[in-house]
Design a protein around this motif. Structure first.
Motif, short mmCIF file in Angstrom:
data_model
loop_
_atom_site.label_atom_id
_atom_site.label_comp_id
_atom_site.label_asym_id
_atom_site.label_seq_id
_atom_site.Cartn_x
_atom_site.Cartn_y
_atom_site.Cartn_z
N MET A 184 1.54 -4.97 14.72
CA MET A 184 0.57 -5.19 14.27
C MET A 184 -0.17 -3.49 14.22
O MET A 184 0.05 -2.27 15.05
CB MET A 184 -0.59 -5.00 15.37
N TYR A 185 -0.88 -3.29 12.96
CA TYR A 185 -0.97 -2.19 12.69
C TYR A 185 -2.62 -2.18 12.01
O TYR A 185 -3.38 -2.97 11.88
CB TYR A 185 -0.48 -1.63 11.30
N ASP A 186 -3.55 -1.16 12.34
CA ASP A 186 -4.93 -0.54 12.20
C ASP A 186 -4.88 0.02 10.85
O ASP A 186 -5.82 -0.69 9.96
CB ASP A 186 -5.55 0.62 12.58
N SER A 187 -4.11 0.03 9.89
CA SER A 187 -4.07 0.12 8.48
C SER A 187 -2.50 -0.33 8.14
O SER A 187 -1.40 0.66 8.50
CB SER A 187 -4.76 1.30 8.18
N PHE A 188 -2.58 -0.62 6.92
CA PHE A 188 -1.92 -0.85 5.74
C PHE A 188 -0.73 0.47 5.54
O PHE A 188 0.69 0.85 5.58
CB PHE A 188 -1.66 -1.53 4.34
N ASN A 189 -1.71 1.54 5.41
CA ASN A 189 -1.17 2.97 5.00
C ASN A 189 0.17 3.72 5.66
O ASN A 189 1.10 3.74 5.95
CB ASN A 189 -1.98 3.93 4.88
N ASN A 190 -0.64 2.96 7.64
CA ASN A 190 0.66 3.51 8.84
C ASN A 190 1.64 2.58 9.00
O ASN A 190 2.91 3.10 8.95
CB ASN A 190 -0.70 3.12 9.98
N ALA A 191 1.15 1.61 8.47
CA ALA A 191 2.23 0.40 8.21
C ALA A 191 3.64 1.04 6.98
O ALA A 191 4.40 0.63 7.37
CB ALA A 191 1.98 -0.84 8.01
N MET A 193 4.22 3.87 6.02
CA MET A 193 4.82 4.98 6.40
C MET A 193 5.87 4.06 7.68
O MET A 193 7.17 4.99 7.45
CB MET A 193 4.09 5.81 7.27
N ASP A 194 5.89 3.82 7.82
CA ASP A 194 6.93 3.04 9.14
C ASP A 194 7.99 2.77 8.52
O ASP A 194 9.19 2.49 8.26
CB ASP A 194 6.51 1.78 10.34
N GLY A 202 10.37 -4.54 7.03
CA GLY A 202 9.67 -5.86 5.81
C GLY A 202 7.60 -5.69 6.44
O GLY A 202 7.69 -5.02 7.84
N LEU A 203 7.16 -5.89 6.00
CA LEU A 203 5.76 -5.83 5.67
C LEU A 203 4.64 -7.30 4.79
O LEU A 203 4.63 -6.87 4.04
CB LEU A 203 4.88 -4.35 4.93
N LEU A 204 4.18 -7.28 5.99
CA LEU A 204 3.30 -8.23 5.29
C LEU A 204 1.91 -7.96 4.08
O LEU A 204 0.91 -7.23 5.58
CB LEU A 204 3.27 -9.80 6.67
N ILE A 205 2.10 -7.96 3.49
CA ILE A 205 0.50 -7.60 2.38
C ILE A 205 -0.28 -7.95 1.57
O ILE A 205 0.71 -8.97 1.19
CB ILE A 205 1.57 -6.27 2.52
N ASP A 206 -1.32 -7.36 1.66
CA ASP A 206 -1.67 -8.18 0.12
C ASP A 206 -0.64 -7.47 -1.32
O ASP A 206 -0.74 -6.39 -1.39
CB ASP A 206 -3.30 -7.95 -0.22
N SER A 207 -1.12 -7.92 -1.67
CA SER A 207 -0.01 -8.53 -3.02
C SER A 207 -1.36 -6.87 -3.95
O SER A 207 -0.19 -6.33 -4.59
CB SER A 207 -0.07 -9.65 -4.36
N TYR A 213 -0.03 0.08 -4.86
CA TYR A 213 1.19 1.64 -3.83
C TYR A 213 2.55 1.30 -4.45
O TYR A 213 2.71 2.42 -4.43
CB TYR A 213 0.92 1.01 -2.17
N ILE A 214 2.73 0.53 -4.29
CA ILE A 214 3.89 0.89 -5.16
C ILE A 214 4.62 1.64 -5.89
O ILE A 214 5.24 2.43 -6.45
CB ILE A 214 5.48 -0.21 -5.52
#
Length: 283
Positions: A184-191, A193-194, A202-207, A213-214
């Motif tokens: 679990m991450y507090d922000s997608f930005n940190n996720a 980076m990991d 893998g990261l489950l994220i809003d499209s 970002y990509i």
């Protein structure tokens, strides 16, 4: 005897404090569900909007610290119609509904997905933008489907709609990941980076976040986006259930912005297209 009496008095005092706290919580919730604050907001000419200021491209900080994004522009355009200034308050996304109920903020406006669970607590504006949850991986890991995440580490943002979908539909993705438990991450930005550092695969994220970002990375071709079957979702503005006038005003402003072409301009500015918009001009 005196010690026993003192203990009883102390216990009763604690019990009274607990009852009082419960009563206060019920009172706050009841007020949030019944009080219409539009006139108050009009008088102060300011509305406070809660957001996660790392959520590109909805609301985020540029390198110079300036807060920008699709939702920032849209909120400003909505309240400009009513002579009200939109102030943006970064909040702990995990506490967003509590912040709203306690009136620390007036609205939650930051790529906020309508869900049945959230609808029990708060009211929503009309939906204005389409979104979906996607799995983002690095191509070097050769992950092309949800099944390929078997035994691998998945990242998810805390209290996100993605986290809810992962739990609601465990056979789609959760059953494959390592220990059937995401990081679990507090922000997608940190996720992200990991993900780049190979600490997660893998990261489950809003499209909308993933695509933006990509596109702005040095090597966009190194990423892979996998849809995998999660249903689409809609972004809307979250507000207290008592704020019925606020809902009418925001909904009406959305329609006017669509009719004037301003909504489409804002969307093209941030996404390069207006195909995700759920508010269409009226003829």
């Amino acid at each position: 005897m005196k010690k026993k009496l003192f203990a009883v008095i102390t216990l009763l005092a604690c019990f009274a404090m607990i009852l009082s706290a419960c009563g206060d919580q019920k009172s706050v919730a009841q007020e949030a569900n019944t009080t219409d604050t539009w006139s108050t907001i009009q008088k102060r000419h300011r509305v406070i909007i809660g957001l996660d200021d790392t959520f590109v491209p909805m609301g985020f900080r540029q390198k110079d610290g300036k807060l920008v994004g699709f939702d920032i522009d849209l909120a400003k355009a909505v309240f400009k119609q009513y002579g009200i200034e939109a102030d943006f308050q970064p909040i702990d996304w995990n506490m967003k509904e509590t912040e709203l109920r306690n009136r620390t903020i007036d609205l939650i406006w930051n790529g906020y997905t309508i869900t049945p669970e959230r609808s029990k607590q708060i009211a929503f504006s009309r939906p204005y933008l389409a979104n979906r949850q996607v799995l983002v991986t690095k191509k070097a890991d050769n992950i092309t489907s949800f099944k390929d995440m078997k035994g691998k580490v998945l990242g998810v943002q805390t209290s996100s709609s993605g986290a809810s979908l992962l739990d609601q539909h465990p056979k789609m993705l959760k059953q494959y990941i390592k220990n059937q438990t995401p990081v679990m991450y507090d922000s997608f930005n940190n996720a992200l980076m990991d993900l780049d550092a190979k600490r997660i695969q893998g990261l489950l994220i809003d499209s909308v976040y993933a695509n933006y970002y990509i596109q702005h990375e040095k090597d966009p071709a190194s990423y892979r986006t996998i849809e995998g079957g999660f249903t689409g979702e809609d972004f809307a503005v979250g507000m207290r259930k008592g704020d019925k006038t606020m809902k009418r005003k925001i909904d009406a402003a959305f329609q006017k912005l669509a009719n004037d072409g301003e909504l489409q301009k804002i969307e093209k500015k941030w996404f390069g297209t207006d195909r995700n918009s759920l508010v269409t001009p009226k003829e």
